[in-house]
Design a protein around this motif. Structure first.
Motif, mmCIF file in Angstrom:
data_model
loop_
_atom_site.group_PDB
_atom_site.id
_atom_site.type_symbol
_atom_site.label_atom_id
_atom_site.label_comp_id
_atom_site.label_asym_id
_atom_site.label_seq_id
_atom_site.Cartn_x
_atom_site.Cartn_y
_atom_site.Cartn_z
ATOM 1 N N GLY A 159 -6.684 -7.537 -32.997
ATOM 2 C CA GLY A 159 -6.459 -6.174 -33.342
ATOM 3 C C GLY A 159 -7.516 -5.492 -34.235
ATOM 4 O O GLY A 159 -7.395 -4.479 -34.569
ATOM 5 N N VAL A 160 -8.703 -6.063 -34.318
ATOM 6 C CA VAL A 160 -9.601 -5.522 -35.235
ATOM 7 C C VAL A 160 -10.428 -4.626 -34.344
ATOM 8 O O VAL A 160 -10.850 -4.787 -33.161
ATOM 9 N N PHE A 161 -10.656 -3.521 -34.827
ATOM 10 C CA PHE A 161 -11.395 -2.507 -34.208
ATOM 11 C C PHE A 161 -12.829 -1.941 -35.005
ATOM 12 O O PHE A 161 -12.666 -2.333 -36.102
ATOM 13 N N ASN A 162 -13.475 -1.157 -34.434
ATOM 14 C CA ASN A 162 -14.674 -0.663 -35.348
ATOM 15 C C ASN A 162 -14.352 0.101 -36.364
ATOM 16 O O ASN A 162 -13.537 0.954 -36.248
ATOM 17 N N GLY A 163 -14.662 -0.484 -37.557
ATOM 18 C CA GLY A 163 -14.309 0.437 -38.733
ATOM 19 C C GLY A 163 -13.165 0.071 -39.553
ATOM 20 O O GLY A 163 -12.485 0.588 -40.504
ATOM 21 N N GLN A 164 -12.574 -0.887 -39.012
ATOM 22 C CA GLN A 164 -11.245 -1.722 -39.635
ATOM 23 C C GLN A 164 -11.752 -2.494 -40.764
ATOM 24 O O GLN A 164 -12.938 -3.087 -41.019
ATOM 25 N N VAL A 165 -10.840 -2.457 -41.589
ATOM 26 C CA VAL A 165 -11.141 -3.375 -43.069
ATOM 27 C C VAL A 165 -10.462 -4.699 -42.888
ATOM 28 O O VAL A 165 -9.119 -4.733 -42.511
ATOM 29 N N ILE A 166 -10.969 -5.771 -43.158
ATOM 30 C CA ILE A 166 -10.724 -7.079 -43.254
ATOM 31 C C ILE A 166 -10.437 -7.573 -44.526
ATOM 32 O O ILE A 166 -11.495 -7.478 -45.482
ATOM 33 N N LEU A 167 -9.463 -8.163 -45.326
ATOM 34 C CA LEU A 167 -9.472 -8.695 -46.682
ATOM 35 C C LEU A 167 -9.555 -10.028 -46.606
ATOM 36 O O LEU A 167 -8.935 -10.837 -45.844
ATOM 37 N N LEU B 291 -12.590 -16.874 -57.087
ATOM 38 C CA LEU B 291 -13.504 -15.732 -56.447
ATOM 39 C C LEU B 291 -12.733 -14.580 -56.459
ATOM 40 O O LEU B 291 -11.647 -14.630 -55.755
ATOM 41 N N GLU B 292 -13.533 -13.464 -56.789
ATOM 42 C CA GLU B 292 -12.823 -12.117 -56.463
ATOM 43 C C GLU B 292 -12.707 -11.847 -55.016
ATOM 44 O O GLU B 292 -13.254 -12.293 -54.170
ATOM 45 N N ASN B 293 -11.452 -11.154 -54.558
ATOM 46 C CA ASN B 293 -11.310 -10.830 -52.896
ATOM 47 C C ASN B 293 -12.308 -10.126 -52.604
ATOM 48 O O ASN B 293 -13.050 -9.267 -53.175
ATOM 49 N N LEU B 294 -12.566 -10.063 -51.372
ATOM 50 C CA LEU B 294 -13.552 -9.405 -50.587
ATOM 51 C C LEU B 294 -13.073 -8.463 -49.324
ATOM 52 O O LEU B 294 -12.210 -8.895 -48.494
ATOM 53 N N GLU B 295 -13.336 -7.322 -49.552
ATOM 54 C CA GLU B 295 -12.820 -6.231 -48.430
ATOM 55 C C GLU B 295 -14.186 -6.030 -47.542
ATOM 56 O O GLU B 295 -14.885 -5.422 -47.845
ATOM 57 N N LEU B 296 -13.825 -6.433 -46.338
ATOM 58 C CA LEU B 296 -15.238 -6.142 -45.230
ATOM 59 C C LEU B 296 -14.872 -5.067 -44.115
ATOM 60 O O LEU B 296 -13.674 -5.097 -43.757
ATOM 61 N N SER C 174 -12.959 -3.130 -58.897
ATOM 62 C CA SER C 174 -12.674 -4.267 -59.859
ATOM 63 C C SER C 174 -12.068 -5.352 -59.165
ATOM 64 O O SER C 174 -12.389 -6.495 -59.387
ATOM 65 N N LEU C 175 -10.806 -5.252 -58.759
ATOM 66 C CA LEU C 175 -10.140 -6.329 -58.320
ATOM 67 C C LEU C 175 -10.589 -6.867 -57.099
ATOM 68 O O LEU C 175 -10.029 -7.791 -56.352
ATOM 69 N N VAL C 176 -11.347 -6.240 -56.149
ATOM 70 C CA VAL C 176 -11.767 -6.307 -54.878
ATOM 71 C C VAL C 176 -13.241 -5.775 -54.844
ATOM 72 O O VAL C 176 -13.676 -4.814 -55.501
ATOM 73 N N ARG C 177 -14.081 -6.781 -54.028
ATOM 74 C CA ARG C 177 -15.362 -6.124 -53.892
ATOM 75 C C ARG C 177 -15.493 -5.739 -52.423
ATOM 76 O O ARG C 177 -14.815 -6.211 -51.438
ATOM 77 N N LYS C 178 -16.253 -4.604 -52.150
ATOM 78 C CA LYS C 178 -16.095 -4.302 -50.711
ATOM 79 C C LYS C 178 -17.786 -4.427 -50.035
ATOM 80 O O LYS C 178 -18.625 -4.351 -50.687
ATOM 81 N N GLY C 179 -17.615 -4.526 -48.834
ATOM 82 C CA GLY C 179 -19.188 -4.269 -48.133
ATOM 83 C C GLY C 179 -18.802 -4.289 -46.734
ATOM 84 O O GLY C 179 -17.505 -4.110 -46.322
ATOM 85 N N ILE C 180 -19.901 -4.129 -45.968
ATOM 86 C CA ILE C 180 -19.786 -3.819 -44.523
ATOM 87 C C ILE C 180 -20.321 -4.894 -43.829
ATOM 88 O O ILE C 180 -21.552 -5.479 -44.164
ATOM 89 N N GLN D 288 -15.890 -19.162 -41.270
ATOM 90 C CA GLN D 288 -17.148 -20.045 -41.644
ATOM 91 C C GLN D 288 -17.962 -19.320 -42.338
ATOM 92 O O GLN D 288 -18.660 -19.915 -43.493
ATOM 93 N N LEU D 289 -18.382 -18.216 -41.892
ATOM 94 C CA LEU D 289 -19.611 -17.396 -42.317
ATOM 95 C C LEU D 289 -19.200 -16.946 -43.892
ATOM 96 O O LEU D 289 -20.121 -17.117 -44.583
ATOM 97 N N VAL D 290 -18.059 -16.429 -43.837
ATOM 98 C CA VAL D 290 -17.645 -15.944 -45.326
ATOM 99 C C VAL D 290 -17.666 -16.960 -46.219
ATOM 100 O O VAL D 290 -18.118 -16.962 -47.566
ATOM 101 N N CYS D 291 -17.191 -18.367 -45.953
ATOM 102 C CA CYS D 291 -17.071 -19.462 -46.943
ATOM 103 C C CYS D 291 -18.507 -19.733 -47.224
ATOM 104 O O CYS D 291 -18.736 -20.121 -48.535
ATOM 105 N N LYS D 292 -19.367 -19.747 -46.039
ATOM 106 C CA LYS D 292 -20.712 -20.363 -46.511
ATOM 107 C C LYS D 292 -21.436 -19.284 -47.511
ATOM 108 O O LYS D 292 -22.286 -19.725 -48.260
ATOM 109 N N ARG D 293 -21.478 -18.039 -47.136
ATOM 110 C CA ARG D 293 -22.203 -16.961 -47.686
ATOM 111 C C ARG D 293 -21.409 -16.630 -49.122
ATOM 112 O O ARG D 293 -22.369 -16.462 -49.979
#
Lengths: 634, 357
Positions: A504-512, A520-525, A443-449, A464-469
């Motif tokens: 330092g981002v790797f495959n499968g890492q989560v970015i907030l 807007l609610e927070n987004l975890e990608l 609820s405090l954060v929305r998640k997606g891939i 830019q992408l996340v701001c636009k989207r």
């Protein structure tokens, strides 16, 4: 085909075809898994993946009916896959993998994508939480289930539509004050905790847990009594001496240990008068040394070690302590590098814990327990039977089928089900409710891939992408990699031209992605590294204000004044939700499917008994259920 | 968890179980105690018909560790049996063969300690010619029986003080009927705020007859169950006394429709769908006989049952089979009050009400 006649009649042709096209994952191939896989295969699913990291043990065989004596020590996932072939009547495609579901190398996000739905058949909180998180990222339904003894529960989870696994707090294991364990035990469990988590760790366990153990660091927060603190510190340094004797293979270790721990330490504790003003005093250990000699001389005495269900006498406990110490010393001599840590199925370690716990109990005037009983407490064994697993797996598969062929959007049509045996019913069901708006997971954060190439995508592009989207504002956004690595905010734009990989981002890492203006609610990608154009998850972010005012999820919003605790006829404590408006209650009870917790207060303030049989009681499902199951009605 | 430990402490009669048994049954002994495991080990059971639900029951009870189980079933393997009877050999050639010899070895493998025997005589013949056969057992479980078979078998068993369970499936629905004649169970309950009193009726068939002090804030509550004959449940007028108007109105149509299906012969062809009006008419008659509102017979439910009737479905077999086997174990343990006397599973509503009829 004639074999499918019944399935087609029950589902209808269309729904059956739909079900057959699904690929599902079952996590866990133990007690629930063995039952569940049978139900899923015979329900008509045509492709099922199974993951388990465990191997088969003797005590599994009383309920995990797909395993045999000859399978002991074999991989569960592999064995189950072979065993079910004998009834693979509908040519279901089975894929099994031996591994830890939390291993993101073996099970990367691309692997998870193939499933339409996930069934959990797990036995621990950590893996349940992990799968729940994955389903939130994937946006795929999860059927969660658990059993303890005669109790069991099934909860379907539709991410962001219904409560997730984390929406209700879970029971945490009971802990005891340090001083109860170290100086003033009063129950068998205190002595068992002392033997396993303190004495054993101090003597044998080389891992960080040993030095960092809470039980070894007593501070004046734990006790105001300076004498007690001094005494406990002395004990600790003495243990270091015993550890050296253990490591050097000293033959006198056992007799020195018994003398130090059960005589001298106790005598020292006795000198602290303050401790014993209101408590019975311990008595330093006394036993007949000749009897011990006799036991040690006679090979037949070894039978005591496997006498699991009888209470050992004091001298027998001393004997077992001697024997287990000797065995552990021998193991250390053969290879000091093999760590010695407590395992309930490792006889030497169990014998040490049982005998030292019992000797401490004896010293403190607490009842001695059998090895069978101590094993349960020290090993955290949860009783488990075939029938409960069978019932819960049945409901779990039904809940999943409903999710596949039913209405996914209207979560009130889906039910969570508990076993609750009463004279007038066997189970209790309740409609799913929306997420708890305070849930940190959903609820405090929305998640997606998000799919993108981490080597070529720059931070600025992602921003830019996340701001636009999603509508974030560039100079009011921060980006955090992993748990806490801030890489961007309005005052920190140094990294914009760096690639995600170099950050330092790797495959499968989560970015907030965080909105600093709190709009807007927070987004975890979760980042899936893939060549080509970046693809963001197709989700709609909500305004924070709407989350707070949204329909409440859990019970957190119900004023405690409206909750009444009553006793049911068999003595279970139940929480009754006492609504003010009786007419509303009538409406709610009649309109709903399943049974719902409702009671009403009559004019005279008495709880209306006629509602009692519809009340959901509090159940204590170890490691599984919410701390108190106050089920919210519609 | 606390309850479990307490039970264990009290049990001292462990002599009878071998070390191997204790190791194998470890996780269940920790739940129901050594004494129950010993009782299970001396219990002789007859299970009639090994269809979808019979398969689940025998699996659960063989795992549990009964002394002996005899399977009685003269049926031959049919194609539709493959929807939920998971002990059947996969090969097509099994179809048309007598079922029991084909499955008995796979069942035995679950637990070699249990003596498993098969009998392929006809149930009707045994009922007619050898009623004494049924008195050899401590308990008889009849699955997928006709109403006539249930009543006859119940009469014979009552005469010999042998309790019976009857059960069956209709796709998403299922039922359990019990006649344990008379049963006493001593349950360990938390001491409540209100004192429990001997003589209290929990419902009209369950009564508290004794209360003793247990350890650790527990009470030992002895509950006596009186059971009615199975033939009485079909015209029992008890429901309106047990349920208030609200509960009566939202009663699931499953109960009267399941009773109505006992008046209809199982169709030869597994694909055939029952006639809607015939079933509805019979269900309405049952409502009258039970004195319950006819409004609970909705067309939606009748329609569902015309397709679900007499079909087998694995998840439902697992639920009912698990529930029945567990009640049998608890009956043997005498530590829980058993199902008395009609349980209905409605997986559309996700309900499992128990009615005392």
């Amino acid at each position: 085909m004639g074999r499918e006649t019944y399935l087609k009649k029950i589902y209808g042709e269309e729904a059956y075809k739909n079900l057959k096209s699904k690929t599902i994952l079952m996590v866990g191939a133990g007690g629930i898994g063995c039952e569940l896989i049978k139900d899923l295969m015979l329900s008509g699913y045509s492709s099922i993946h199974i993951v388990d990291l465990d191997t088969i043990t003797l005590s599994n065989l009383n309920r995990q009916f797909l395993f045999r004596q000859k399978d002991i020590d074999q991989s569960k996932s592999k064995t189950i896959c072979e065993a079910v072939q004998s009834f693979n009547y509908f040519d279901c495609k089975l894929t099994s993998q031996h591994g830890n579901i939390m291993d993101t190398k073996q099970f990367p996000i691309s692997w998870w994508r193939q499933f339409d739905m996930i069934y959990n058949a797990l036995d621990n909180l950590e893996a349940r939480r992990f799968v729940n998180q994955m389903c939130l990222f994937l946006g795929k339904p999860l059927i969660e289930s658990g059993t303890t003894g005669y109790q069991g529960q099934v909860q379907p989870i539709f991410p962001y539509l219904s409560e997730c696994f984390e929406c209700q707090a879970k029971v945490t294991p009971k802990t005891f004050p340090v001083c109860t364990i170290r100086s003033t035990p009063s129950q068998p469990v205190h002595c068992i905790t002392w033997a396993k988590d303190f004495l054993f760790v101090q003597l044998f366990d080389d891992s960080t847990a040993a030095t960092g153990s809470e039980l070894s660091h007593v501070t004046n927060q734990d006790s105001q009594d300076n004498d007690e603190l001094e005494t406990l510190k002395k004990e600790l340094s003495e243990l270091q001496g015993l550890r050296n004797l253990f490591e050097s293979g000293n033959k006198e270790l056992a007799s020195i240990l018994v003398e130090d721990i059960f005589v001298k330490d106790i005598a020292r504790l006795l000198r602290i008068d303050a401790l014993w003003k209101l408590r019975a005093k311990p008595i330093p250990l006394e036993y007949n040394k000749e009897d011990l000699e006799k036991l040690l001389m006679d090979n037949k005495s070894l039978e005591i070690l496997s006498n699991d269900t009888q209470m050992w006498s004091v001298v027998e406990n001393v004997y077992v302590l001697y024997k287990s110490l000797q065995a552990l010393q021998d193991r250390y001599k053969v290879d000091p590098k093999i760590p010695i840590s407590f395992d309930k199925d490792d006889e030497d370690t169990l014998n040490f814990v049982v005998s030292s716990a019992n000797l401490r109990s004896h010293v403190f005037g607490i009842e001695i327990k059998s090895k069978f009983d101590i094993k349960q407490i020290a090993g955290n064994i949860i009783p488990a039977i075939a029938t409960t697993n069978s019932i819960i797996s049945g409901f779990s598969s039904l809940a999943g089928i409903r999710a596949q062929i039913g209405d996914k959007i209207d979560i009130s049509k889906h039910l969570t089900t508990y076993i609750s045996i009463k004279p007038n019913k066997y189970i209790t069901s309740a409609s799913l409710v929306p997420p708890n708006h305070k849930c940190a997971s959903c609820s405090l954060v929305r998640k997606g891939i998000a799919r993108c190439s981490i080597g070529t995508t720059k931070l600025s592009q992602l921003l830019q992408l996340v701001c636009k989207r999603y509508g974030y504002v560039e100079d009011a956004t921060s980006i955090i990699i992993g748990k806490s690595k801030l890489v961007y905010d309005m005052d920190f734009d140094d990294n914009l031209e760096t690639s995600l990989e170099d950050l330092g981002v790797f495959n499968g890492q989560v970015i907030l992605i965080q909105d600093d203006d709190d709009n807007l609610e927070n987004l975890e990608l979760l980042i899936e590294d893939k060549k080509g154009e970046a693809i963001l998850p197709n989700i709609q972010l909500r305004k924070k204000t709407t989350i707070i005012t949204a329909e409440p999820g859990g019970l957190n919003d119900i004023n405690d004044d409206h909750l009444k605790t009553v006793e049911s006829e068999n003595g279970d404590t139940m929480i009754v939700i006492d609504e003010d408006d009786e007419s509303e209650i009538e409406e709610m009870t009649i309109d709903t499917d399943g049974v719902h917790a409702i009671s009403s207060k009559n004019g005279d303030g008495k709880v209306d008994e006629s509602f009692l049989d519809d009340v959901i009681e509090i159940e204590d499902l170890d490691d599984y259920g919410p701390a108190t199951k106050k089920q919210r009605l519609h | 968890m606390v309850t479990v430990n307490d039970t264990l402490v009290k049990v001292t009669m462990t002599g009878g179980l071998t070390k191997e048994e204790i190791a194998l049954y470890d996780r269940q002994i920790r739940l129901w105690g050594m004494d129950t495991q010993l009782r299970l080990r001396s219990f002789k059971l007859l299970l009639i018909n090994v269809g979808g639900i019979g398969t689940e029951i025998v699996k659960n009870l063989v795992l549990g560790g009964l002394h002996s189980i005899e399977l009685l079933d003269d049926s031959k393997v049919k194609e539709e049996d493959y929807s939920s009877q998971f002990f059947l050999p996969k090969e097509e050639k099994a179809i048309g063969e007598v079922k029991l010899p084909l499955i008995v070895e796979s069942i035995k493998e679950l637990n070699l300690r249990v003596e498993l025997t098969i009998n392929i005589k006809s149930l009707d013949q045994l009922l007619a010619d050898s009623p004494e056969y049924f008195s050899e057992f401590n308990l008889v479980i009849g699955t997928e029986l006709t109403k006539q078979q249930m009543i006859k078998l119940n009469d014979i068993c009552r005469g010999n003080q042998v309790p019976v369970y009857f059960t069956g499936l209709h796709g998403l629905f299922g039922y359990i009927f019990t006649d344990l004649i008379q049963h006493e169970a001593t349950c360990e309950w938390d001491t409540g705020n209100q004192q429990r009193k001997p003589g209290t009726q929990l419902n009209h068939v369950k009564q508290i007859i004794k209360i003793e002090l247990g350890g650790n804030g527990k009470e030992l509550v002895t509950i006596k169950d009186n059971f009615n004959k199975i033939s009485d449940i079909f015209h029992s007028k008890q429901l309106p006394h047990q349920l208030n108007n609200r509960q009566l109105k939202r009663l699931s149509g499953a109960l009267p429709i399941i009773f109505a299906l006992l008046e209809i012969e199982r169709p030869e062809n597994p694909e055939s769908i029952l006639a809607h009006n015939d079933l509805k008419g019979k269900a309405l008659d049952i409502c009258k006989a039970l004195n319950i509102p006819s409004s609970i017979i909705t067309d939606e439910y009748v329609e569902l049952f015309t397709r679900n009737a007499f079909t087998e479905f694995s998840p439902v077999a697992a639920i009912i089979g698990g529930c029945l086997a567990q009640d049998v174990i608890q009956m043997i343990s005498k530590k829980e009050s058993p199902i008395n006397n009609v349980l209905i599973l409605d997986s559309i509503k996700s309900e499992m009400p128990i009615y005392a009829l």
